[in-house]
Design a protein around this motif. Sequence first.
Motif, PDB file in Angstrom:
ATOM      1  N   GLN A 266      -5.414  18.616  11.893  1.00 26.02           N
ATOM      2  CA  GLN A 266      -5.125  19.972  11.464  1.00 26.02           C
ATOM      3  C   GLN A 266      -3.630  20.237  11.383  1.00 26.02           C
ATOM      4  O   GLN A 266      -3.216  21.211  10.755  1.00 26.02           O
ATOM      5  CB  GLN A 266      -5.790  20.985  12.388  1.00 26.02           C
ATOM      6  CG  GLN A 266      -7.301  21.042  12.205  1.00 26.02           C
ATOM      7  CD  GLN A 266      -7.926  22.111  13.064  1.00 26.02           C
ATOM      8  OE1 GLN A 266      -7.989  21.976  14.282  1.00 26.02           O
ATOM      9  NE2 GLN A 266      -8.376  23.175  12.420  1.00 26.02           N
ATOM     10  N   ILE A 267      -2.839  19.420  12.038  1.00 25.80           N
ATOM     11  CA  ILE A 267      -1.381  19.504  11.937  1.00 25.80           C
ATOM     12  C   ILE A 267      -0.877  18.122  11.592  1.00 25.80           C
ATOM     13  O   ILE A 267      -1.157  17.146  12.300  1.00 25.80           O
ATOM     14  CB  ILE A 267      -0.739  19.994  13.242  1.00 25.80           C
ATOM     15  CG1 ILE A 267      -1.278  21.378  13.599  1.00 25.80           C
ATOM     16  CG2 ILE A 267       0.770  20.006  13.121  1.00 25.80           C
ATOM     17  CD1 ILE A 267      -0.751  21.916  14.903  1.00 25.80           C
ATOM     18  N   VAL A 268      -0.143  18.036  10.496  1.00 27.17           N
ATOM     19  CA  VAL A 268       0.302  16.752   9.976  1.00 27.17           C
ATOM     20  C   VAL A 268       1.821  16.765   9.848  1.00 27.17           C
ATOM     21  O   VAL A 268       2.388  17.717   9.283  1.00 27.17           O
ATOM     22  CB  VAL A 268      -0.328  16.458   8.604  1.00 27.17           C
ATOM     23  CG1 VAL A 268       0.138  15.110   8.076  1.00 27.17           C
ATOM     24  CG2 VAL A 268      -1.850  16.491   8.710  1.00 27.17           C
ATOM     25  N   GLY A 269       2.464  15.734  10.383  1.00 30.01           N
ATOM     26  CA  GLY A 269       3.914  15.615  10.266  1.00 30.01           C
ATOM     27  C   GLY A 269       4.298  14.909   8.981  1.00 30.01           C
ATOM     28  O   GLY A 269       3.697  13.903   8.616  1.00 30.01           O
ATOM     29  N   ALA A 270       5.288  15.424   8.285  1.00 26.61           N
ATOM     30  CA  ALA A 270       5.754  14.857   7.024  1.00 26.61           C
ATOM     31  C   ALA A 270       7.243  14.555   7.115  1.00 26.61           C
ATOM     32  O   ALA A 270       8.022  15.365   7.636  1.00 26.61           O
ATOM     33  CB  ALA A 270       5.489  15.814   5.878  1.00 26.61           C
ATOM     34  N   SER A 370      10.422  13.583  11.855  1.00 28.34           N
ATOM     35  CA  SER A 370      11.327  12.456  11.611  1.00 28.34           C
ATOM     36  C   SER A 370      10.641  11.122  11.863  1.00 28.34           C
ATOM     37  O   SER A 370      11.257  10.065  11.747  1.00 28.34           O
ATOM     38  CB  SER A 370      12.573  12.575  12.506  1.00 28.34           C
ATOM     39  OG  SER A 370      12.186  12.567  13.873  1.00 28.34           O
ATOM     40  N   ASP A 371       9.345  11.190  12.267  1.00 30.62           N
ATOM     41  CA  ASP A 371       8.573   9.980  12.541  1.00 30.62           C
ATOM     42  C   ASP A 371       8.126   9.372  11.219  1.00 30.62           C
ATOM     43  O   ASP A 371       7.309   9.922  10.496  1.00 30.62           O
ATOM     44  CB  ASP A 371       7.342  10.340  13.398  1.00 30.62           C
ATOM     45  CG  ASP A 371       6.567   9.098  13.816  1.00 30.62           C
ATOM     46  OD1 ASP A 371       6.969   7.983  13.424  1.00 30.62           O
ATOM     47  OD2 ASP A 371       5.558   9.261  14.531  1.00 30.62           O
ATOM     48  N   HIS A 372       8.661   8.192  10.879  1.00 31.71           N
ATOM     49  CA  HIS A 372       8.350   7.558   9.601  1.00 31.71           C
ATOM     50  C   HIS A 372       6.923   7.017   9.551  1.00 31.71           C
ATOM     51  O   HIS A 372       6.474   6.584   8.499  1.00 31.71           O
ATOM     52  CB  HIS A 372       9.339   6.411   9.326  1.00 31.71           C
ATOM     53  CG  HIS A 372      10.712   6.910   9.003  1.00 31.71           C
ATOM     54  ND1 HIS A 372      11.149   7.135   7.714  1.00 31.71           N
ATOM     55  CD2 HIS A 372      11.741   7.266   9.819  1.00 31.71           C
ATOM     56  CE1 HIS A 372      12.399   7.568   7.741  1.00 31.71           C
ATOM     57  NE2 HIS A 372      12.780   7.657   9.014  1.00 31.71           N
ATOM     58  N   HIS A 373       6.222   7.029  10.680  1.00 22.43           N
ATOM     59  CA  HIS A 373       4.829   6.590  10.701  1.00 22.43           C
ATOM     60  C   HIS A 373       3.875   7.756  10.497  1.00 22.43           C
ATOM     61  O   HIS A 373       2.671   7.584  10.546  1.00 22.43           O
ATOM     62  CB  HIS A 373       4.502   5.901  12.037  1.00 22.43           C
ATOM     63  CG  HIS A 373       5.316   4.665  12.273  1.00 22.43           C
ATOM     64  ND1 HIS A 373       5.096   3.490  11.599  1.00 22.43           N
ATOM     65  CD2 HIS A 373       6.378   4.447  13.118  1.00 22.43           C
ATOM     66  CE1 HIS A 373       5.967   2.571  12.015  1.00 22.43           C
ATOM     67  NE2 HIS A 373       6.751   3.134  12.922  1.00 22.43           N
ATOM     68  N   ALA A 374       4.402   8.945  10.273  1.00 20.12           N
ATOM     69  CA  ALA A 374       3.565  10.138  10.129  1.00 20.12           C
ATOM     70  C   ALA A 374       3.357  10.501   8.667  1.00 20.12           C
ATOM     71  O   ALA A 374       3.164  11.647   8.324  1.00 20.12           O
ATOM     72  CB  ALA A 374       4.193  11.309  10.879  1.00 20.12           C
ATOM     73  N   ILE A 427      12.415  18.986  21.650  1.00 23.18           N
ATOM     74  CA  ILE A 427      13.173  17.980  20.919  1.00 23.18           C
ATOM     75  C   ILE A 427      12.872  18.200  19.443  1.00 23.18           C
ATOM     76  O   ILE A 427      11.735  18.141  19.020  1.00 23.18           O
ATOM     77  CB  ILE A 427      12.797  16.555  21.346  1.00 23.18           C
ATOM     78  CG1 ILE A 427      13.070  16.389  22.840  1.00 23.18           C
ATOM     79  CG2 ILE A 427      13.557  15.522  20.525  1.00 23.18           C
ATOM     80  CD1 ILE A 427      12.691  15.043  23.366  1.00 23.18           C
ATOM     81  N   THR A 428      13.899  18.471  18.678  1.00 24.80           N
ATOM     82  CA  THR A 428      13.723  18.843  17.274  1.00 24.80           C
ATOM     83  C   THR A 428      13.066  17.727  16.487  1.00 24.80           C
ATOM     84  O   THR A 428      13.419  16.566  16.625  1.00 24.80           O
ATOM     85  CB  THR A 428      15.106  19.154  16.647  1.00 24.80           C
ATOM     86  OG1 THR A 428      15.747  20.154  17.431  1.00 24.80           O
ATOM     87  CG2 THR A 428      14.937  19.677  15.218  1.00 24.80           C
ATOM     88  N   ASP A 429      12.094  18.176  15.627  1.00 25.80           N
ATOM     89  CA  ASP A 429      11.418  17.296  14.668  1.00 25.80           C
ATOM     90  C   ASP A 429      10.626  16.173  15.320  1.00 25.80           C
ATOM     91  O   ASP A 429      10.394  15.135  14.711  1.00 25.80           O
ATOM     92  CB  ASP A 429      12.423  16.663  13.686  1.00 25.80           C
ATOM     93  CG  ASP A 429      13.096  17.725  12.846  1.00 25.80           C
ATOM     94  OD1 ASP A 429      12.464  18.794  12.679  1.00 25.80           O
ATOM     95  OD2 ASP A 429      14.216  17.486  12.364  1.00 25.80           O
ATOM     96  N   ILE A 430      10.215  16.325  16.593  1.00 22.25           N
ATOM     97  CA  ILE A 430       9.360  15.328  17.251  1.00 22.25           C
ATOM     98  C   ILE A 430       8.001  15.966  17.486  1.00 22.25           C
ATOM     99  O   ILE A 430       7.911  17.086  17.983  1.00 22.25           O
ATOM    100  CB  ILE A 430       9.963  14.858  18.597  1.00 22.25           C
ATOM    101  CG1 ILE A 430      11.313  14.209  18.380  1.00 22.25           C
ATOM    102  CG2 ILE A 430       9.014  13.893  19.291  1.00 22.25           C
ATOM    103  CD1 ILE A 430      11.272  12.936  17.554  1.00 22.25           C
ATOM    104  N   ILE A 431       6.933  15.237  17.108  1.00 21.51           N
ATOM    105  CA  ILE A 431       5.570  15.734  17.327  1.00 21.51           C
ATOM    106  C   ILE A 431       4.939  14.911  18.436  1.00 21.51           C
ATOM    107  O   ILE A 431       4.928  13.689  18.374  1.00 21.51           O
ATOM    108  CB  ILE A 431       4.738  15.616  16.044  1.00 21.51           C
ATOM    109  CG1 ILE A 431       5.338  16.505  14.955  1.00 21.51           C
ATOM    110  CG2 ILE A 431       3.295  16.015  16.296  1.00 21.51           C
ATOM    111  CD1 ILE A 431       4.597  16.424  13.662  1.00 21.51           C
TER     112      ILE A 431
END
Length: 448
Positions: A266-270, A370-374, A427-431
């Motif tokens: 339901q929440i996806v990091g891009a 910022s996770d390139h695996h997301a 921590i900014t941009d970390i899921i």
Amino acid sequence: MNVPCSSLLSSSSNFLKTFITTTNTVRWVTIHIIIFIFCITLHPSYSLILDSQSEMEPEFVSPIPNITVQVGRDAQLPCIISNLASFKTAWLRVEDKGILTIHENIITRNYRISLTHADNRNFILNIKNVHANDKGGYMCQINTSPMKSQVGYLDVVYPPQMVADNPSDYIFNEGENATIACKARGYPAPTVHWKREDKKEIPLHNSQGKKYIVHNVTGEVLNIARVTRVHMGAYLCIASNGIPNSVSRRFLLQVRFTPVIWIFKQIVGAVIGHDLTISCHIDSFPQSENYWMRKDGEIIKEYEDDESNYNLNGSPSDKYRITTEKKDLYKTQFSLTIRNVDHNDLGSYSCVAKNTVGSKEASLTVVESSDHHAGSASSSSSFSRKHQYVQISERSSQFGDQSGKYSPDSSVHAQGEGLKSNCPNIITDIIFDGPSCAIFLVLLTLFL
């Protein structure tokens, strides 16, 4: 010349003596013959002579056997007679008294019937390519007085045949009672049973409403109480009676129901500048019309041209790519790929499904990471509904701030294994996933 009278008298006397003697002899011979015949008639051995004459009448050597023959095969009924002599024999059908043969001649017009005879003793009735209506009794007669006869019975068996007097496709509404009938004929009467073509088990309910599972159902009628989508599929009606070969008929059972949608995350990091694929899983029948919708109501809809997608205004768009993967009769994986993600692409996306029964939609939120695996919201193992899916029946707005940024006040959503949660933006941009977020909060509390 004069003959003396004495000579004539002498000759006459001799003739009379001879005549009298001869007459007596014939008389005595006649009397003796009559006495002889009378004695023979009274003698006990005369009855033996008569008995020996009666034993010479025709007799059946052995009974006609009862035989069983499969349709299409040949049948032979033997009639063996001794001492037939000048008597005649005949073959008849018992049921209709129809004459088939008389002695060595064929009377019936049935070209499949012939007669094999030999030595005025063996009379074999031949029936080629036996039909089902050849079943019955066959009589062999001898024209003695009174008539002598024997009967043999021909039993004809044939493999099952389907009676296709009903449709093979059925559609029911979910929750209704489904009934499918399958008829077969054959001799002996065939046994009918049902099984699924995909070899899956069949869930049923007993009279008390309790669920149970079977591999096959016996009987001409398949009854399924409160049918559901799990019953959808092809069913085989198989008939057998021990005569090769068994036969089957295929029935397709379909169930109408309102679409149901599952979301993997339901929440996806891009990652900005990278492609992102989001997916939903849709169950529906009839086949639903599926599309993706942005937070502002803009519809991203797939058209017949699979190479290009169009926005709400119908203008070409290279930004999105929509793929539909059919999994089953009613299962579909519906995916949207967003190319070269930028900040305008963050926010809420809704997966919408509509069919003739109803409509449903489910939402997810794309946030910056910022996770390139997301870069994907689906994987080859992502569609295990038992552990990884959350069933969404209505559009949800519980994701907090729809701007695509994390909100410190947003709550943690732990709805299913693998479901991402939005942690406080320490921590900014970390899921973080659920367990990592909890550990982080505990350590932060200890340090404070």
